[in-house]
Design an enzyme around this catalytic site. Sequence first.
Site, PDB file in Angstrom:
ATOM      1  N   LYS A  17       0.695  -1.226  -0.014  1.00 32.69           N
ATOM      2  CA  LYS A  17      -0.149  -0.098   0.288  1.00 32.69           C
ATOM      3  C   LYS A  17       0.783   1.115  -0.103  1.00 32.69           C
ATOM      4  O   LYS A  17       0.614   2.386  -0.828  1.00 32.69           O
ATOM      5  CB  LYS A  17      -0.929  -0.084   1.122  1.00 32.69           C
ATOM      6  CG  LYS A  17      -1.791   1.150   1.171  1.00 32.69           C
ATOM      7  CD  LYS A  17      -2.701   1.167   2.632  1.00 32.69           C
ATOM      8  CE  LYS A  17      -1.674   1.830   3.680  1.00 32.69           C
ATOM      9  NZ  LYS A  17      -2.465   2.244   4.971  1.00 32.69           N
ATOM     10  N   ASP A  53      -6.500   0.901   0.968  1.00 27.50           N
ATOM     11  CA  ASP A  53      -6.716   0.784   2.555  1.00 27.50           C
ATOM     12  C   ASP A  53      -7.924   0.471   2.947  1.00 27.50           C
ATOM     13  O   ASP A  53      -8.801  -0.326   2.210  1.00 27.50           O
ATOM     14  CB  ASP A  53      -6.271   2.352   2.891  1.00 27.50           C
ATOM     15  CG  ASP A  53      -7.348   3.028   2.692  1.00 27.50           C
ATOM     16  OD1 ASP A  53      -8.441   2.875   1.763  1.00 27.50           O
ATOM     17  OD2 ASP A  53      -7.262   4.385   3.287  1.00 27.50           O
TER      18      ASP A  53
END
Length: 214
Positions: free
Chosen positions: A120, A138
């Site tokens: 991420k 997320d």
Amino acid sequence: MKPDAVRAFIARLAEINPEPKTELEFVNAYTLLVAVALSAQATDVGVNRATRPLFALVDTPQKMLALGEEKLRDYIKTIGLFNTKAKNVMALSQILVDRHGGEVPEDREALEALPGVGRKTANVVLNVAFGQSTMAVDTHIFRLGNRTGIAPGKTTLAVELGLLKRLPPEYLRDSHHWLILHGRYICKARKPDCNRCPVYEPCNFPDKARYRTA
């Protein structure tokens, strides 16, 4: 969600916010990398409050190493897991100096090799700093992908790959920002604000009518 609905969904978010930006404050690619690494299990607001004075003094890995881990902890002590994060920031700064000439690499594999940097974080840096069409998933985007039906998946990777496959190419670069902001402020976890939702029509959330009238 059918392709036409996917296009309508993302096009509407693009229309509302044609130039989306991350809410994390940063000076350059290095400070962006640090800010994103610090943001794990923390809010952007909290990270910005801590890094604003830090980044006024430190904007390169060399300066971070000169600052030292103890002083870095003092700057970020209001952020969750600050001890571990301080160690990671110092370690990644050393690697950047030793292996990359003090520069943030424009390469996923190299980024993910840095301490405290996962997929991420790498996706955010590649997207924001280098303009790559990556999708950083997320909790907000994971929820959105499943709730709306735009790209359902059991894992963050499955949602990421689904979004990359289903979103129209011309929208990919900024889609991460549109989706995270929508998930953060409208399609919230406990109670989605369907009354204010600009993409209510194409959304496939089964309970949206109930939240619309609540």
